[in-house]
Motif scaffolding. Structure first.
Motif, mmCIF file in Angstrom:
data_model
loop_
_atom_site.group_PDB
_atom_site.id
_atom_site.type_symbol
_atom_site.label_atom_id
_atom_site.label_comp_id
_atom_site.label_asym_id
_atom_site.label_seq_id
_atom_site.Cartn_x
_atom_site.Cartn_y
_atom_site.Cartn_z
ATOM 1 N N GLY A 178 96.470 -61.242 -23.768
ATOM 2 C CA GLY A 178 96.848 -62.113 -24.880
ATOM 3 C C GLY A 178 97.840 -63.179 -24.459
ATOM 4 N N GLN A 179 98.791 -62.833 -23.608
ATOM 5 C CA GLN A 179 99.765 -63.812 -23.139
ATOM 6 C C GLN A 179 99.110 -64.921 -22.326
ATOM 7 O OE1 GLN A 179 102.434 -63.617 -25.148
ATOM 8 N NE2 GLN A 179 103.623 -64.154 -23.334
ATOM 9 N N ARG A 180 98.107 -64.573 -21.524
ATOM 10 C CA ARG A 180 97.420 -65.610 -20.749
ATOM 11 C C ARG A 180 96.674 -66.570 -21.680
ATOM 12 N NH1 ARG A 180 99.973 -62.701 -18.046
ATOM 13 N NH2 ARG A 180 101.431 -64.230 -18.878
ATOM 14 N N ILE A 181 96.079 -66.030 -22.748
ATOM 15 C CA ILE A 181 95.379 -66.897 -23.707
ATOM 16 C C ILE A 181 96.368 -67.816 -24.410
ATOM 17 C CG2 ILE A 181 94.057 -66.919 -25.848
ATOM 18 C CD1 ILE A 181 92.685 -64.396 -24.977
ATOM 19 N N VAL A 182 97.509 -67.268 -24.802
ATOM 20 C CA VAL A 182 98.522 -68.077 -25.470
ATOM 21 C C VAL A 182 99.027 -69.189 -24.557
ATOM 22 C CG1 VAL A 182 100.858 -68.035 -26.438
ATOM 23 C CG2 VAL A 182 99.234 -66.242 -27.042
ATOM 24 N N GLU A 183 99.253 -68.863 -23.285
ATOM 25 C CA GLU A 183 99.742 -69.865 -22.340
ATOM 26 C C GLU A 183 98.714 -70.970 -22.126
ATOM 27 O OE1 GLU A 183 100.617 -67.554 -18.945
ATOM 28 O OE2 GLU A 183 102.435 -66.654 -19.788
ATOM 29 N N ILE A 184 97.446 -70.607 -22.036
ATOM 30 C CA ILE A 184 96.399 -71.618 -21.866
ATOM 31 C C ILE A 184 96.285 -72.477 -23.116
ATOM 32 C CG2 ILE A 184 93.913 -71.952 -21.551
ATOM 33 C CD1 ILE A 184 93.909 -69.398 -19.855
ATOM 34 N N TRP A 185 96.332 -71.823 -24.260
ATOM 35 C CA TRP A 185 96.197 -72.548 -25.534
ATOM 36 C C TRP A 185 97.367 -73.507 -25.745
ATOM 37 C CZ3 TRP A 185 91.669 -72.588 -27.690
ATOM 38 C CH2 TRP A 185 91.514 -73.054 -28.992
ATOM 39 N N GLN A 186 98.565 -73.106 -25.327
ATOM 40 C CA GLN A 186 99.734 -73.966 -25.459
ATOM 41 C C GLN A 186 99.648 -75.190 -24.552
ATOM 42 O OE1 GLN A 186 102.924 -71.158 -24.707
ATOM 43 N NE2 GLN A 186 103.564 -71.234 -26.851
ATOM 44 N N GLY A 187 98.911 -75.068 -23.464
ATOM 45 C CA GLY A 187 98.800 -76.173 -22.522
ATOM 46 C C GLY A 187 97.788 -77.229 -22.895
ATOM 47 N N LEU A 188 97.008 -76.997 -23.941
ATOM 48 C CA LEU A 188 96.008 -77.984 -24.343
ATOM 49 C C LEU A 188 96.688 -79.236 -24.903
ATOM 50 C CD1 LEU A 188 93.354 -75.701 -26.110
ATOM 51 C CD2 LEU A 188 93.238 -76.708 -23.822
ATOM 52 N N SER A 216 99.204 -74.450 -34.079
ATOM 53 C CA SER A 216 100.568 -74.237 -34.566
ATOM 54 C C SER A 216 100.931 -72.767 -34.702
ATOM 55 C CB SER A 216 100.751 -74.930 -35.928
ATOM 56 O OG SER A 216 100.499 -76.312 -35.841
ATOM 57 N N TRP A 217 99.985 -71.863 -34.518
ATOM 58 C CA TRP A 217 100.257 -70.442 -34.766
ATOM 59 C C TRP A 217 101.071 -69.782 -33.658
ATOM 60 C CZ3 TRP A 217 98.323 -67.335 -30.944
ATOM 61 C CH2 TRP A 217 97.273 -67.854 -30.172
ATOM 62 N N MET A 218 101.251 -70.483 -32.536
ATOM 63 C CA MET A 218 101.913 -69.854 -31.396
ATOM 64 C C MET A 218 103.430 -69.847 -31.503
ATOM 65 S SD MET A 218 99.452 -71.567 -28.550
ATOM 66 C CE MET A 218 99.422 -73.079 -29.494
ATOM 67 N N SER A 219 104.001 -70.531 -32.511
ATOM 68 C CA SER A 219 105.455 -70.652 -32.598
ATOM 69 C C SER A 219 106.152 -69.318 -32.872
ATOM 70 C CB SER A 219 105.826 -71.670 -33.691
ATOM 71 O OG SER A 219 105.273 -71.290 -34.936
ATOM 72 N N LEU A 220 105.478 -68.388 -33.555
ATOM 73 C CA LEU A 220 106.092 -67.109 -33.906
ATOM 74 C C LEU A 220 105.590 -65.942 -33.071
ATOM 75 C CD1 LEU A 220 106.136 -67.342 -37.812
ATOM 76 C CD2 LEU A 220 108.056 -67.631 -36.256
ATOM 77 N N VAL A 221 104.643 -66.192 -32.187
ATOM 78 C CA VAL A 221 104.065 -65.097 -31.410
ATOM 79 C C VAL A 221 105.133 -64.416 -30.560
ATOM 80 C CG1 VAL A 221 102.461 -64.515 -29.554
ATOM 81 C CG2 VAL A 221 101.746 -66.043 -31.391
#
Length: 346
Positions: A178-188, A216-221
């Motif tokens: 999940g962290q790898r997906i979040v990091e990739i998604w944040q880099g878009l 925008s959902w990654m701010s609270l993850v």
């Protein structure tokens, strides 16, 4: 009916009220937003209530033809038209008009000075370059921007809390993947994607809201994930697992309330960022349609008309006051949930 408040919530409310700056900022913000919800009753080119030939009409909610008002044409009545106004003002008839006789899209063709016109008794904050009343567009734009920010904050928080909860509670490979997906998604590159999509379809409120929710959902993850990682090894969680309680029930009823303490302190700042995001997109021309009232569009008007400083100053001070109020509220919420902060009771 008396509502029983737990001692811990009483302490939090006392801490919140002790921060006078944040407490009064909350009431000021709620008052301004509450008034903007009734924008149609404050700024409108239609009467709120009127009587014509003994019958009551509510043009603010319903459309009427000129023939309904005693005219000869079976077309939609334009209440800003002098002919329609003369029909309303006939003897025995009356009408209750809003304080500001303009909607956000009402064009004043009878304006005495070229648009954008400076502030006057007719237009308290002047007009934009389309001869539309700035104060009316400000009221409608403030409501739209705050409503968009609230909707974006609510939807993105639900997704962010759910993702952070799953990662933190189960840990292991689920957390790592999940962290790898979040990091990739944040880099878009979000802005580039918005520019590309805006050239394909015309953005509207729901389309833009849905697109921004995706990014925008990654701010609270991170906050929720950390709280679940910390709480999953607590004794009460292990005891619940030993009793056979399902993971979903443990996450929802036992761990989530603890994680929400830290999450709630971030929500005012997330709302702040949501309003700023929409304002920036509207300012750049990649947000809502140009006809929609928004704070970003007002700032863009100020940039395009440097000889009309009332446009830029109105947008700047409105945005500055709004964001400042939310920052103060966020500070008060942070104090309310700070376990180290104790307010002396009188």
């Amino acid at each position: 009916m008396r509502v029983n408040i737990s001692p811990i919530n009483q302490r939090r409310w006392s801490n919140f009220k002790a921060n006078k700056r944040g407490y009064y900022s909350l009431w000021i913000f709620l008052t301004l937003f509450g008034l903007s919800l009734f924008a149609e009753f404050i700024a409108n080119d239609r009467p709120i209530l009127m009587q014509h030939d003994g019958s009551l009409y509510m043009p603010i909610f319903f459309s009427y033809s000129e023939r309904d008002l005693g005219g000869t044409h079976d077309i939609k009545a334009d209440f800003y038209d002098p002919h329609v106004r003369s029909l309303i003002e006939q003897e025995g008839n009356w009408a209750i008009w809003p304080l500001i006789p303009y909607r956000y899209d009402t064009i004043n063709f009878a304006i005495e000075e070229p648009a954008p016109a400076p502030p006057s008794q007719q237009h308290l904050l002047g007009t934009d370059d389309g001869a539309k009343d700035t104060l009316a567009r400000l009221i409608y734009g403030f409501r739209l921007s705050v409503a968009f920010g609230l909707a974006l904050t609510f939807l993105s928080s639900i997704i962010g809390i759910a993702v952070g909860a799953v990662q933190g509670y189960f840990g292991g490979n689920i957390d790592l993947f999940g962290q790898r997906i979040v990091e990739i998604w944040q880099g878009l590159p979000v802005l580039f994607l918005l520019i590309i999509l805006a050239s394909i379809v015309e953005p509207n409120f729901l389309w833009l809201l849905g697109l921004l929710v995706l990014f925008s959902w990654m701010s609270l993850v991170g906050v929720v994930r950390a709280e679940f990682l910390r709480a999953r090894n607590f004794d009460f969680v292990r005891a619940a697992k030993a009793l056979g309680v399902s993971n979903g029930t443990i996450m929802w009823r036992h761990v989530l309330p603890n994680a929400m303490v830290a999450t709630l302190t971030f929500l005012p700042f997330v709302l702040n960022g949501s309003i700023t995001t929409l304002t920036a997109l509207d300012f750049l021309g990649f947000g809502l349609p140009p006809t929609a009232p928004s704070l970003g569009e007002l700032l863009a008007q100020g940039q395009a008309n440097v000889r009309a400083p009332w446009l830029g100053l109105t947008g700047f001070f409105t945005l500055a006051v709004t964001l400042t109020l939310l920052i103060f509220v966020g500070e008060a919420v942070r104090d309310a949930f700070d376990p180290r902060k104790v307010v002396k009771q009188d």
